[in-house]
Design a protein around this motif. Structure first.
Motif, PDB file in Angstrom:
ATOM      1  N   ILE A  26     -45.190  21.476 -24.654  1.00  7.91           N
ATOM      2  CA  ILE A  26     -45.142  22.923 -24.133  1.00  7.91           C
ATOM      3  C   ILE A  26     -44.132  23.179 -24.800  1.00  7.91           C
ATOM      4  O   ILE A  26     -44.349  24.484 -24.489  1.00  7.91           O
ATOM      5  N   THR A  27     -43.021  23.034 -24.910  1.00  7.77           N
ATOM      6  CA  THR A  27     -42.046  23.947 -26.230  1.00  7.77           C
ATOM      7  C   THR A  27     -42.905  24.331 -27.596  1.00  7.77           C
ATOM      8  O   THR A  27     -42.386  25.369 -27.530  1.00  7.77           O
ATOM      9  N   ARG A  28     -43.481  23.932 -27.954  1.00  9.20           N
ATOM     10  CA  ARG A  28     -44.587  24.242 -28.530  1.00  9.20           C
ATOM     11  C   ARG A  28     -45.612  24.864 -28.300  1.00  9.20           C
ATOM     12  O   ARG A  28     -46.911  25.550 -29.138  1.00  9.20           O
ATOM     13  N   GLY A  29     -46.563  25.575 -27.233  1.00 10.96           N
ATOM     14  CA  GLY A  29     -46.262  26.474 -26.965  1.00 10.96           C
ATOM     15  C   GLY A  29     -47.849  25.676 -25.738  1.00 10.96           C
ATOM     16  O   GLY A  29     -49.018  26.633 -25.311  1.00 10.96           O
ATOM     17  N   GLU A  30     -48.344  24.664 -25.788  1.00 11.10           N
ATOM     18  CA  GLU A  30     -49.257  24.010 -25.212  1.00 11.10           C
ATOM     19  C   GLU A  30     -49.011  24.082 -23.849  1.00 11.10           C
ATOM     20  O   GLU A  30     -48.201  24.067 -23.229  1.00 11.10           O
ATOM     21  N   LYS A  31     -49.935  24.361 -23.295  1.00 16.31           N
ATOM     22  CA  LYS A  31     -50.520  23.966 -21.738  1.00 16.31           C
ATOM     23  C   LYS A  31     -50.592  22.988 -20.961  1.00 16.31           C
ATOM     24  O   LYS A  31     -51.714  22.416 -21.403  1.00 16.31           O
ATOM     25  N   VAL A  32     -49.558  22.711 -20.239  1.00 18.83           N
ATOM     26  CA  VAL A  32     -50.116  20.761 -19.339  1.00 18.83           C
ATOM     27  C   VAL A  32     -50.598  20.855 -18.334  1.00 18.83           C
ATOM     28  O   VAL A  32     -49.714  21.435 -17.737  1.00 18.83           O
ATOM     29  N   THR A  33     -50.821  19.511 -17.506  1.00 19.59           N
ATOM     30  CA  THR A  33     -51.410  19.586 -16.351  1.00 19.59           C
ATOM     31  C   THR A  33     -51.332  18.513 -16.065  1.00 19.59           C
ATOM     32  O   THR A  33     -51.974  17.488 -17.214  1.00 19.59           O
ATOM     33  N   PHE A  34     -50.576  17.785 -15.560  1.00 21.75           N
ATOM     34  CA  PHE A  34     -49.622  16.091 -15.671  1.00 21.75           C
ATOM     35  C   PHE A  34     -50.435  15.160 -14.393  1.00 21.75           C
ATOM     36  O   PHE A  34     -49.669  15.954 -13.179  1.00 21.75           O
ATOM     37  N   PHE A  35     -51.379  14.673 -14.405  1.00 17.91           N
ATOM     38  CA  PHE A  35     -51.440  13.997 -13.588  1.00 17.91           C
ATOM     39  C   PHE A  35     -50.246  12.738 -12.486  1.00 17.91           C
ATOM     40  O   PHE A  35     -50.027  12.335 -13.162  1.00 17.91           O
ATOM     41  N   SER A  36     -49.400  12.685 -11.448  1.00 21.70           N
ATOM     42  CA  SER A  36     -49.405  11.093 -11.447  1.00 21.70           C
ATOM     43  C   SER A  36     -48.798  11.151  -9.835  1.00 21.70           C
ATOM     44  O   SER A  36     -49.873  12.439  -8.798  1.00 21.70           O
ATOM     45  N   SER A  37     -48.004  10.637  -9.411  1.00 20.89           N
ATOM     46  CA  SER A  37     -47.826  10.825  -7.809  1.00 20.89           C
ATOM     47  C   SER A  37     -46.607  11.445  -7.283  1.00 20.89           C
ATOM     48  O   SER A  37     -45.784  12.217  -8.501  1.00 20.89           O
ATOM     49  N   ASP A  38     -46.194  11.538  -6.076  1.00 23.24           N
ATOM     50  CA  ASP A  38     -45.347  13.107  -6.109  1.00 23.24           C
ATOM     51  C   ASP A  38     -44.237  12.155  -6.280  1.00 23.24           C
ATOM     52  O   ASP A  38     -43.313  12.846  -6.117  1.00 23.24           O
ATOM     53  N   VAL A  39     -44.073  11.113  -6.313  1.00 20.50           N
ATOM     54  CA  VAL A  39     -42.292  10.876  -7.040  1.00 20.50           C
ATOM     55  C   VAL A  39     -41.786  11.330  -8.185  1.00 20.50           C
ATOM     56  O   VAL A  39     -40.970  11.693  -8.264  1.00 20.50           O
ATOM     57  N   PHE A  40     -42.567  11.727  -8.611  1.00 16.37           N
ATOM     58  CA  PHE A  40     -42.644  12.281 -10.147  1.00 16.37           C
ATOM     59  C   PHE A  40     -42.616  13.782 -10.614  1.00 16.37           C
ATOM     60  O   PHE A  40     -42.810  14.661 -10.915  1.00 16.37           O
TER      61      PHE A  40
END
Length: 129
Positions: A26-40
């Motif tokens: 993200i710092t380098r300009g990439e767009k990230v979609t991150f799957f995890s559980s609600d805890v994170f």
């Protein structure tokens, strides 16, 4: 700018290493979609990634209480017996999004199938002890 899909078992041991990698991308300009559980959700959104939650009804990773009336199958057994319920949920949530590649934790059970269905390369984040 690349669109990157992050897939992780929702455990501290799996999320922490790839969360750091997601932050760097993200710092380098990439767009990230991150799957995890609600805890994170909080830590994922804090770095600027788009958070996607596993559907609780098909989340094979979720922790269940001993007091649950109906004793569910363990996450691993569910993953082996009904993987498409879980995979379909992810595919529905990312419908219309285009990813350039995926990053996943070593223990993530569906990375090969999901990346093949999306037609994208995958990168496994090695865990270094």
């Amino acid at each position: 700018m690349s669109q990157v899909l992050f897939l992780s078992d929702p455990s501290q041991a799996d999320v922490s290493p790839i969360l750091g990698m997601a932050n760097e991308l993200i710092t380098r300009g990439e767009k990230v979609t991150f799957f995890s559980s609600d805890v994170f959700k909080g830590p994922i959104e804090e770095i600027g990634a788009e958070f996607k939650a596993y559907n609780r009804e098909v989340d094979v990773f979720q922790q269940r209480n001993e007091s649950d009336e109906e004793k569910p199958k363990s996450g691993l057994i569910s993953a082996l017996l009904e993987p498409m319920k879980f995979i379909d949920d992810i595919l529905v949530q990312i419908r219309g999004l285009k990813f350039d590649y995926a990053v996943f934790s070593p223990a993530y059970p569906y990375a090969n199938i999901i990346t093949q269905l999306l037609g994208i390369p995958k990168t496994e984040q090695a865990v270094i002890n």
